[in-house]
Scaffold this motif. Sequence first.
Motif, PDB file in Angstrom:
ATOM      1  N   THR A 291       0.852  -1.182   0.000  1.00 35.06           N
ATOM      2  CA  THR A 291       0.000   0.000   0.000  1.00 35.06           C
ATOM      3  C   THR A 291       0.890   1.235   0.000  1.00 35.06           C
ATOM      4  OG1 THR A 291      -0.072   0.205   2.402  1.00 35.06           O
ATOM      5  CG2 THR A 291      -1.764  -1.201   1.370  1.00 35.06           C
TER       6      THR A 291
ATOM      7  N   ARG B 189      -4.811   0.183  -9.655  1.00 34.80           N
ATOM      8  CA  ARG B 189      -5.887   0.622  -8.765  1.00 34.80           C
ATOM      9  C   ARG B 189      -6.816  -0.536  -8.468  1.00 34.80           C
ATOM     10  NH1 ARG B 189      -5.716   6.118  -7.066  1.00 34.80           N
ATOM     11  NH2 ARG B 189      -4.341   7.155  -8.519  1.00 34.80           N
TER      12      ARG B 189
ATOM     13  N   LEU C  71      -7.979   2.300  -3.853  1.00 38.55           N
ATOM     14  CA  LEU C  71      -6.660   1.957  -3.319  1.00 38.55           C
ATOM     15  C   LEU C  71      -5.610   1.884  -4.419  1.00 38.55           C
ATOM     16  CD1 LEU C  71      -7.534  -0.921  -0.816  1.00 38.55           C
ATOM     17  CD2 LEU C  71      -6.981   1.463  -0.278  1.00 38.55           C
ATOM     18  N   ARG C  72      -4.430   2.348  -4.092  1.00 31.82           N
ATOM     19  CA  ARG C  72      -3.274   2.173  -4.962  1.00 31.82           C
ATOM     20  C   ARG C  72      -2.574   0.893  -4.515  1.00 31.82           C
ATOM     21  NH1 ARG C  72      -3.597   7.792  -4.243  1.00 31.82           N
ATOM     22  NH2 ARG C  72      -2.929   9.021  -6.040  1.00 31.82           N
TER      23      ARG C  72
END
Length: 134
Positions: A14, A42, A46-47
């Motif tokens: 993350t 993605r 969230l990345r």
Amino acid sequence: MKNAAAAPAAATFTIGELAREFDLTTRAIRFYEEAGLLCPRREGRLRVYTQGDRTRLKLTQRGKRLGLSLAEIKELVMMYESPRDTVPQLRRYLEVLAEHRADIEGRMADLKATLEEIRAYEGEAQALLRKQGG
């Protein structure tokens, strides 16, 4: 977010994990994304960063410590990831390092000259003080 799939999957991270690991802010990591140095996938909002993103971030931090510009860092990171012959990549890397070494050596010479000048002024001021009884 460590990938918990049953099949052996590549580690993922993350933005917070990378920020902690590299002692950066999440804003700095997003800045590197905008500069094209990182390309997380993605999952909703969230990345998700891969081991490759982590390596690019490590190389970016190394380049920053060496005083390289973001453009130079990006060029070197892209060359690093290229499957082409490594000889031109290594030559370019040596060119960039030599340019920065010369720049730093020049700045160090300037600083040494400035220090000598300061020492001379200090000596003059101390001599004037002694002459005036202070």
